[in-house]
Design a protein around this motif. Structure first.
Motif, mmCIF file in Angstrom:
data_model
loop_
_atom_site.group_PDB
_atom_site.id
_atom_site.type_symbol
_atom_site.label_atom_id
_atom_site.label_comp_id
_atom_site.label_asym_id
_atom_site.label_seq_id
_atom_site.Cartn_x
_atom_site.Cartn_y
_atom_site.Cartn_z
ATOM 1 N N SER A 60 -5.287 -6.673 2.604
ATOM 2 C CA SER A 60 -4.239 -5.793 2.088
ATOM 3 C C SER A 60 -3.173 -6.683 1.477
ATOM 4 O O SER A 60 -3.311 -7.905 1.468
ATOM 5 N N GLU B 109 0.831 -1.197 0.000
ATOM 6 C CA GLU B 109 0.000 0.000 0.000
ATOM 7 C C GLU B 109 0.875 1.260 0.000
ATOM 8 O O GLU B 109 2.033 1.227 0.404
ATOM 9 N N SER C 99 -4.706 -0.488 10.333
ATOM 10 C CA SER C 99 -5.745 -1.498 10.143
ATOM 11 C C SER C 99 -5.970 -2.336 11.402
ATOM 12 O O SER C 99 -7.018 -2.979 11.534
ATOM 13 N N LEU D 145 0.372 -0.961 11.602
ATOM 14 C CA LEU D 145 -0.484 -0.213 10.690
ATOM 15 C C LEU D 145 -1.868 0.028 11.299
ATOM 16 O O LEU D 145 -2.336 -0.726 12.155
ATOM 17 N N GLU E 98 -1.077 -6.046 11.235
ATOM 18 C CA GLU E 98 -0.040 -5.847 10.228
ATOM 19 C C GLU E 98 0.958 -4.785 10.672
ATOM 20 O O GLU E 98 0.591 -3.771 11.255
ATOM 21 N N TYR E 99 2.189 -5.032 10.361
ATOM 22 C CA TYR E 99 3.294 -4.233 10.836
ATOM 23 C C TYR E 99 4.244 -4.022 9.670
ATOM 24 O O TYR E 99 4.451 -4.931 8.881
ATOM 25 N N ARG E 100 4.767 -2.817 9.508
ATOM 26 C CA ARG E 100 5.738 -2.612 8.435
ATOM 27 C C ARG E 100 6.794 -1.609 8.846
ATOM 28 O O ARG E 100 6.455 -0.531 9.309
ATOM 29 N N LYS F 241 6.571 0.052 12.213
ATOM 30 C CA LYS F 241 5.296 0.638 12.634
ATOM 31 C C LYS F 241 4.138 -0.344 12.489
ATOM 32 O O LYS F 241 4.014 -1.034 11.488
#
Ligand SMILES: Cc1cc2nc3c(=O)[nH]c(=O)nc-3n(C[C@H](O)[C@H](O)[C@H](O)COP(=O)(O)OP(=O)(O)OC[C@H]3O[C@@H](n4cnc5c(N)ncnc54)[C@H](O)[C@@H]3O)c2cc1C
Ligand SMILES: Nc1ncnc2c1ncn2[C@@H]1O[C@H](COP(=O)(O)O)[C@@H](O)[C@H]1O
Lengths: 257, 305
Positions: B87, A162, B17, B15, B8-10, B13
């Motif tokens: 996602s 995204e 959601s 996320l 969910e993590y990216r 951080k």
């Protein structure tokens, strides 16, 4: 190199959809049919890979009624070598798990080096079949690809995340990849290639030969979304419409202030 | 009923959601536990058990590791539903978990209706109410469909978990979004071109209408993918999020990923030949017309004002 690309035939999304008599899907009459958009990217990528490696055999597979052969012919005209049609008049009632079980059963002992699927089908939009097939076959899968390259048994690709971010990933073959919008620009079949495609092998196998696994999902109801009301719909002569729109913009927005 | 929420993590951080997952479980009236590959320094606001694997050890998303971790937590928690965002993360991971459990997967849930889950079909023109026939199911949630009115509260009870680092897919880093070009997020008026413009030459029509309205022009993704417009013009989940006073959508069907980028516009005018196009759901006015006819006349009349 042995390649497989899985495609689905779907209605044009600009169609008017009516719920069928059984209330479990849309009415299939009076629709224009085409190749699932995401699968066009899959076919294009598979054909490009075949051209890159030279020695390759590319099979296009589609599960559906006899009607889907028309779409398979387009894939053959784009450059696939042979068609594997899994004949099933009730494919629209099968869930992604069952569809994947059929593809996996077909591919099981055929040693494909690479399998291409779309990331999702436009009508069902489950985004499951590709990954399920890979898991059933026990091979790695890279999903939602917007860039793909292959050399010496290794795939280097970019997944779309995204917010415009991409993740760089790689794996070795045999593998499966799912294709996302923007991966490539699908070619238009040329007339000579359309003619050639008519002579290519297109074999139908009855679905029951592949021992379909029972669905895990039950559809209780299909209906159009409830209209939220609100919006005004205007129809008519373009010049009149333009006048009405200007009036509305004057009254309801500050755009013309 | 018990749910396991997979947050969910990216890149350091968690996320946003994750709050949608929590809200979904609340709407179902279900108990929940959460699992996250993340860091103790940025924990989600959540009142419940959080199984936490250290992302500095595991690194960024690797499907087989995450699958193994989640399956271990499922073993401990015995949920009847595993919930992920719909996602890039959920698309990749959910079917892997579903198959390992031989569970039904329900993708892109938009609503809970009479206790059943509702998913869209055919570019949101239809909705299906579906039911899993398995004891455990895997569910992905459409982004934005379960955004809570208020951010959740609470401090999770952290239970640390580990997973062996292994897998057949290698991750080699992120490529950041391209920056530069126009900043549509500041525009008051945006006129966007969709695939309905038919050919690149027709983009000029959209630009002219944008000029006549003293605004910027934007585009849907297929128009950008086809290289008819610069990537900075793209509106949507993988493009820009815009909040103009007026948004004019020309030849745009209104896919969820496009709507996500423009639905907060104050006033939406859609021009589309298809009266049933999903853009009509959020448009204040839908002009059912061929943009090739309507847009030039509208531009001419605006210029004459
Ligand atoms: C992970 C992911 C991320 C995505 N991110 C984005 C994103 O950021 N932004 C984005 O836009 N999309 C995004 N998409 C794509 C999205 O799903 C849709 O495919 C896309 O928005 C469709 O663009 P469109 O409306 O222009 O085209 P279409 O869906 O093809 O619609 C064209 C419309 O034009 C109308 N039309 C045709 N001819 C005319 C005419 N002469 N006059 C008037 N109307 C006409 C048709 O009725 C139709 O409604 C993403 C998809 C995925 C899977
Ligand atoms: N009936 C089918 N025949 C062949 N391939 C299919 C079929 N249905 C789905 N697929 C493949 O699986 C992908 C994902 O579909 P889905 O899980 O339905 O969103 C599609 O893009 C196709 O590549």
């Amino acid at each position: 190199m042995k390649l497989l690309v899985c495609i689905k035939q779907v209605p044009d999304m600009e169609s008017k959809f009516k719920v069928n008599a059984a209330g479990n899907w849309y009415e299939e009459t009076d629709l224009a049919w085409r190749m699932n958009e995401y699968d066009e990217y899959a076919v294009e990528q598979a054909v490009q890979l075949k051209q890159q490696v030279g020695e390759a055999d590319l099979t296009v597979l589609c599960i559906g009624s006899d009607r889907v052969k028309e779409t398979m012919k387009k894939a053959l005209a784009m450059g696939c070598d042979r068609g594997a049609h899994i004949a099933d008049d009730a494919s629209h009632l099968k869930d992604p798990y069952t569809i994947a079980s059929l593809i996996a059963a077909y591919a099981k002992d055929k040693d494909f080096d690479l399998i291409f699927t779309g990331m999702q089908s436009q009508d069902r939009g489950s985004g499951q079949v590709g990954v399920l097939v890979a898991e059933m076959l026990g091979i790695p899968s890279l999903t939602t690809l917007v860039e793909f390259s292959y050399a010496d048994g290794t795939i280097n690709a970019k997944r779309e995340l995204e917010g415009g971010i991409k993740a760089k990933v790689s794996c070795t073959t045999p593998a499966l990849v799912t294709c996302q919008l923007g991966l490539n620009t699908p070619r238009y079949p040329t007339l000579p290639n359309i003619m050639k495609a008519k002579k290519k092998e297109l074999i139908s196998t009855p679905v029951d030969d592949l021992n379909p696994q029972p669905s895990l999902l039950e559809v209780l109801q299909v209906a159009p979304p409830e209209k939220k009301g609100g919006g005004l719909i205007l129809e008519g002569d373009p010049a009149d419409l333009a006048d009405q729109l200007i009036q509305i913009l004057k009254e309801k927005t500050t755009a013309l202030a | 009923m018990k749910t396991l929420l997979v947050a969910e993590y990216r890149d350091g951080k968690i996320l946003a959601s994750s709050s949608e997952l929590i809200n979904f479980a609340a709407q179902l009236g279900a108990e929940s536990a959460m699992v996250l590959v993340g860091s103790e320094t940025t924990l989600p606001h959540y009142q419940g058990k959080l199984y936490l694997a250290d992302s500095t050890k595991i690194g960024e998303f690797n499907p087989s590791q995450h699958k193994q971790l989640i399956l271990e937590v499922i073993e401990k928690e015995q949920p009847s539903m595993v919930v992920l965002p719909h996602s890039s993360y959920g698309w990749d991971l959910a079917p892997r978990i579903a198959l390992a459990l031989k569970a039904a997967q329900i993708s892109e849930v938009v609503e809970i209706k009479d206790g059943h889950l509702v998913v869209p079909s055919c570019n949101a023109k239809l909705r299906r109410r579906v039911k899993a026939t398995t004891n455990i199911s895997v569910v992905t949630l459409q982004g934005g469909a379960f955004t809570p009115a208020e951010d959740p509260d609470g401090t999770p009870e952290v239970i640390k978990v580990e997973v062996a680092a292994d897998g057949d897919i290698q991750f080699a880093g992120y490529e950041e979004a391209e920056t530069g070009g126009v900043d549509l997020s500041k525009a008051d008026i945006i006129v966007s071109a969709g695939r309905g413009i038919g050919k690149p030459e027709n983009l000029a029509m959209i630009e002219n209408l944008a000029k006549a309205l003293k605004g910027e022009y934007g585009a849907s993704r297929p128009v950008v993918d086809a290289e008819w417009a610069d990537p900075s013009r793209q509106v949507g989940t993988t493009g820009q999020t815009v909040t103009p006073k007026l948004y004019v959508a020309c030849g745009i069907s209104g896919a969820i990923q496009h709507l996500a980028g423009m639905k907060k516009s104050e006033f939406v005018l859609a021009i589309n030949t298809d009266k049933d196009a999903p853009i009509g759901e959020i448009a204040d006015v839908l002009a059912v017309a061929d943009l090739k006819q309507l847009v030039p006349i509208l531009t001419e009349k605006l210029n004459a004002l």
